[in-house]
Scaffold this motif. Structure first.
Motif, PDB file in Angstrom:
ATOM      1  N   UNK A 111     -12.988   7.002  -9.950  1.00 32.67           N
ATOM      2  CA  UNK A 111     -13.694   6.555 -11.277  1.00 32.67           C
ATOM      3  C   UNK A 111     -12.905   7.050 -12.412  1.00 32.67           C
ATOM      4  N   UNK A 112     -12.579   8.296 -12.480  1.00 34.76           N
ATOM      5  CA  UNK A 112     -11.783   8.846 -13.539  1.00 34.76           C
ATOM      6  C   UNK A 112     -10.329   7.921 -13.766  1.00 34.76           C
ATOM      7  N   UNK A 113      -9.803   7.476 -12.693  1.00 40.15           N
ATOM      8  CA  UNK A 113      -8.495   6.869 -12.665  1.00 40.15           C
ATOM      9  C   UNK A 113      -9.042   5.234 -13.194  1.00 40.15           C
ATOM     10  N   UNK A 114     -10.288   4.892 -12.923  1.00 37.35           N
ATOM     11  CA  UNK A 114     -10.651   3.611 -13.167  1.00 37.35           C
ATOM     12  C   UNK A 114     -10.884   3.502 -14.905  1.00 37.35           C
ATOM     13  N   UNK A 115     -11.575   4.527 -15.435  1.00 36.91           N
ATOM     14  CA  UNK A 115     -11.610   4.710 -16.798  1.00 36.91           C
ATOM     15  C   UNK A 115     -10.494   4.586 -17.574  1.00 36.91           C
ATOM     16  N   UNK A 116      -9.628   5.604 -17.209  1.00 32.65           N
ATOM     17  CA  UNK A 116      -8.363   5.828 -17.671  1.00 32.65           C
ATOM     18  C   UNK A 116      -7.555   4.464 -17.681  1.00 32.65           C
ATOM     19  N   UNK A 122      -4.591  -2.083 -20.733  1.00 37.17           N
ATOM     20  CA  UNK A 122      -4.508  -3.179 -21.921  1.00 37.17           C
ATOM     21  C   UNK A 122      -3.413  -2.604 -22.981  1.00 37.17           C
ATOM     22  N   UNK A 123      -3.795  -1.158 -23.009  1.00 39.47           N
ATOM     23  CA  UNK A 123      -2.731  -0.757 -24.440  1.00 39.47           C
ATOM     24  C   UNK A 123      -1.317  -0.852 -24.013  1.00 39.47           C
ATOM     25  N   UNK A 243      -3.178  -4.946 -32.899  1.00 44.68           N
ATOM     26  CA  UNK A 243      -3.308  -5.921 -31.699  1.00 44.68           C
ATOM     27  C   UNK A 243      -3.530  -4.776 -30.436  1.00 44.68           C
ATOM     28  N   UNK A 244      -2.989  -3.606 -30.451  1.00 44.58           N
ATOM     29  CA  UNK A 244      -3.294  -2.917 -29.186  1.00 44.58           C
ATOM     30  C   UNK A 244      -4.636  -2.125 -29.282  1.00 44.58           C
ATOM     31  N   UNK A 245      -5.072  -1.867 -30.497  1.00 48.22           N
ATOM     32  CA  UNK A 245      -6.672  -1.657 -30.634  1.00 48.22           C
ATOM     33  C   UNK A 245      -7.454  -2.620 -30.353  1.00 48.22           C
ATOM     34  N   UNK A 246      -7.123  -3.871 -30.731  1.00 51.01           N
ATOM     35  CA  UNK A 246      -8.079  -5.154 -30.337  1.00 51.01           C
ATOM     36  C   UNK A 246      -8.101  -5.185 -28.829  1.00 51.01           C
ATOM     37  N   UNK A 247      -6.812  -5.009 -28.181  1.00 52.18           N
ATOM     38  CA  UNK A 247      -6.824  -5.322 -26.703  1.00 52.18           C
ATOM     39  C   UNK A 247      -7.550  -4.312 -26.129  1.00 52.18           C
ATOM     40  N   UNK A 248      -7.588  -2.968 -26.515  1.00 48.73           N
ATOM     41  CA  UNK A 248      -8.427  -2.070 -25.804  1.00 48.73           C
ATOM     42  C   UNK A 248      -9.780  -2.247 -26.016  1.00 48.73           C
ATOM     43  N   UNK A 249     -10.232  -2.829 -27.175  1.00 50.63           N
ATOM     44  CA  UNK A 249     -11.619  -3.039 -27.254  1.00 50.63           C
ATOM     45  C   UNK A 249     -12.105  -4.448 -26.339  1.00 50.63           C
TER      46      UNK A 249
END
Lengths: 362, 276
Positions: A111-116, A122-123, A243-249
């Motif tokens: 689960x931890x890896x998935x959240x990471x 995407x970043x 662009x990176x922030x948008x991708x993470x969101x």
């Protein structure tokens, strides 16, 4: 006093939205409707990022479905493995494949890896892609087409890899969400609350970004990219950050979409899905703080309601609305409401000081 | 890239050195083998007829057009740097058309120019109050009363002053000003000249200019360019006495001067249109 209203007014608006989503909605909506609202919130999270990249940064990101999909599939892979149990492998691999699981699925048991991964994948992808695009000074329509093509490629790739990603059917039939049974309405409500909370968090993040010096620099880059170079900044870096922030969101939105919708499939992340995200942002007002989120919520709602009543024609309604808004209120419906309110108040105009004769500029 | 070069502190004076600078546009040499040394504490004027290569020279120094030769400032080889790195090395410029951020206020325009002094993470904070160096620049350019006005409503001359103020905030040690007084009234020219002399003591100021009255009033040193080459260099008196300069630029007979003036005004219009 006035500047305090200007600074913290938006924060109050976010707080009102938070109360509506986190307190009012759960108490008045049926579990089915609440779950639908959760889906809209996922789109809204992605839309907030688009507002940053497109509204403030001037980058028309037509392929956010890709990042939505990265988050969605990462989460779905974890949920799939959770449903299969320890040492188990996802059902569709037994059905379509030879019953062995690709090695890159393995880390998603954690689960931890998935959240990471939902944040990091995407970043990294957006950073590499954005670096290649912005350093080469690709912009405008070329940038939009490029990102759109990316979404097409991504969906095609998913469909072609049925043994690894479930192909056209996508990933579905999740039973647990980090140990919580997804068939329990209480747990479904918790997933909804997490999603709505994440939407509020993303709004607070962009609120801070918009009022920060970075926000001013981003708008400056949008309006006069070459001039920004002579302030000592590489505009590519400024755009890359947005662009990176948008991708993470978008990825976070996708990650919550999987457990709420119970499925993630190529049709949730392809070019059409990407355009739906853009449509919400355009309707709400791309450069405004709350515009993209409210627009995405409205488009999501319209999509459900209209498709229930007019299963065949609802896309025409949406298309027509989109055309009307773009033609009449290019800054979005919220700005139209603001303009209507502004007409009732006396205008405060700034007069040019000592205007020069027309021929005086060289 | 760093060059082996004595530090300006050892020499007691800062300077920008240009050697054999050439800009080649597909065979047309817009700037050809230019040697120039631009010293601190001087208001250095670059004059010459249209097409002499003055703006192209500045473009080359600031990374806008590729060039060969040497342009170095302190330990930086400017020709190998990107525009934003050149700015961070301490070299700022303005453009013929003032390019301020029209929607931002005067104060915000000055503040945004201070980005070179801030770390990427400091950019994530909102602006609180006005930094000292912004306040100082605002005072120097004399736009204190207009601090909260959007820059878009400023008069043409005020926009140029704002640009100079932005260079002050950037702490540009070398300021390359491309026709800063074009389109200004006589009083505005006077004020601009006084401003340049005020800020010029600790900086290297280079002004590209057409207006000879302005040059006569404020130039410490004048370099005349013609057809991409340096024709001569000297004080205003020396330049005016130079026969070759008179030939290409200054000392025409009354009639010829008038005709040339008209042609020049025409060319200026075209140039302006081309650049927009």
């Amino acid at each position: 006093m006035k500047s305090a209203v200007r600074t913290f007014g938006p924060l109050v608006a976010i707080a009102v939205l938070a109360v509506l989503l986190l307190v009012v909605a759960p108490s008045v909506l049926s579990p089915f409707r609440l779950n639908n609202l959760g889906k809209y919130c996922c789109w809204a999270i992605a839309a907030v990022g688009i507002g940053l990249a497109w509204g403030r940064g001037g980058m028309l990101v037509m392929g956010q479905g890709v990042f939505f999909g990265i988050g969605g599939y990462a989460m779905a892979m974890h949920l799939k493995l959770e449903a299969a149990g320890p040492e188990g492998i996802p059902d569709f691999m037994l059905l379509y494949g030879d019953g062995t699981m690709p090695g890159w699925w393995e880390p998603f048991r954690s689960g931890a890896f998935t959240l990471f991964a939902i944040v990091a994948l995407p970043a990294v992808a957006a950073a590499i892609l954005g670096w290649a695009i912005f350093k080469r000074k690709v912009k405008g329509a070329y940038f939009a087409i490029l990102t759109q093509a990316m979404a097409v490629v991504f969906a095609t790739l998913l469909i072609a890899t049925i043994q690894e990603t479930g192909g056209f059917n996508g990933l579905n039939q999740f039973t647990f969400f980090f140990g919580y049974n997804l068939y329990d309405p209480v747990n479904k409500r918790m997933v909804y609350s997490i999603t709505a909370g994440l939407l509020i968090a993303c709004l607070v993040v962009v609120w801070q970004l918009y009022r920060s010096r970075f926000g001013e620099l981003l708008v400056a880059t949008r309006d006069a990219e070459e001039r920004v170079r002579f302030l000592g900044h590489d505009p590519a870096n400024v755009k890359l950050a947005a662009f990176v922030i948008a991708a993470v969101m978008a990825s976070i939105g996708g990650a919550m979409f999987a457990p709420i919708a119970g499925i993630i499939s190529p049709s949730d992340v392809d070019a059409t899905a990407s355009i739906f995200l853009i449509a919400g942002v355009a309707l709400g007002g791309r450069a405004l703080l709350l515009g993209p989120a409210l627009g995405a919520l409205a488009v999501g709602y319209g999509r459900s309601t209209l498709s229930e009543q007019f299963p065949d024609q609802w896309t025409y309604f949406l298309g027509a609305l989109f055309i009307v808004v773009i033609l009449m209120f290019p800054a979005g419906l919220i700005s139209a409401a603001g303009r209507a309110a502004g007409l009732l108040r006396p205008r405060r105009r700034v007069r040019p000081t000592a205007a020069r004769p027309a021929g005086a500029t060289s | 890239m760093r060059l082996d070069h004595p530090s300006p502190d050892d020499l007691g004076q800062d300077y920008l050195e240009i050697r054999d600078l050439t800009v080649d546009f597909d065979g047309f040499k817009a700037v050809s083998g230019v040697d120039l040394t631009l010293l601190q504490g001087r208001v250095h004027f670059l004059i010459g007829p249209n097409g002499a290569g003055k703006t192209t020279l500045i473009d080359a120094i600031t990374g806008l057009v590729p060039a060969t030769g040497v342009a170095r400032y302190r330990n930086h080889n400017l020709l190998a740097l990107k525009s934003h790195r050149i700015v961070r090395a301490g070299i700022g410029r303005t453009f013929q058309t003032a390019t301020v951020f029209e929607e931002l206020s005067v104060l915000q325009n000055l503040d945004i120019a201070g980005g070179v002094h801030r770390s990427p993470f400091a950019l994530l904070r909102a602006r609180r109050g006005t930094p000292d160096y912004v306040e100082a620049a605002l005072g120097t350019i004399g736009l204190g009363d207009l601090r909260d006005r959007p820059a878009g409503v400023l008069a043409h001359g005020q926009k140029q002053w704002l640009e100079i103020g932005m260079l002050l905030v950037q702490d540009a040690k070398v300021m390359l000003l491309d026709e800063p007084v074009a389109g200004m009234s006589a009083e505005e020219r006077e004020e601009t000249g006084a401003l340049l002399q005020r800020i010029g003591t600790e900086r290297t100021i280079v002004v590209v200019e057409h207006d000879m009255d302005f040059v006569r009033s404020f130039a410490d040193l004048v370099t005349v360019m013609h057809a991409g080459k340096v024709l001569t260099e000297g004080t205003v008196t020396e330049i005016q006495a130079n026969a070759r300069v008179q030939e290409v630029y200054l000392g025409r007979t009354a009639d010829a001067a008038e005709a040339a003036e008209a042609a020049e005004a025409d060319a200026v219009t075209h140039e302006g249109a081309g650049r927009d």
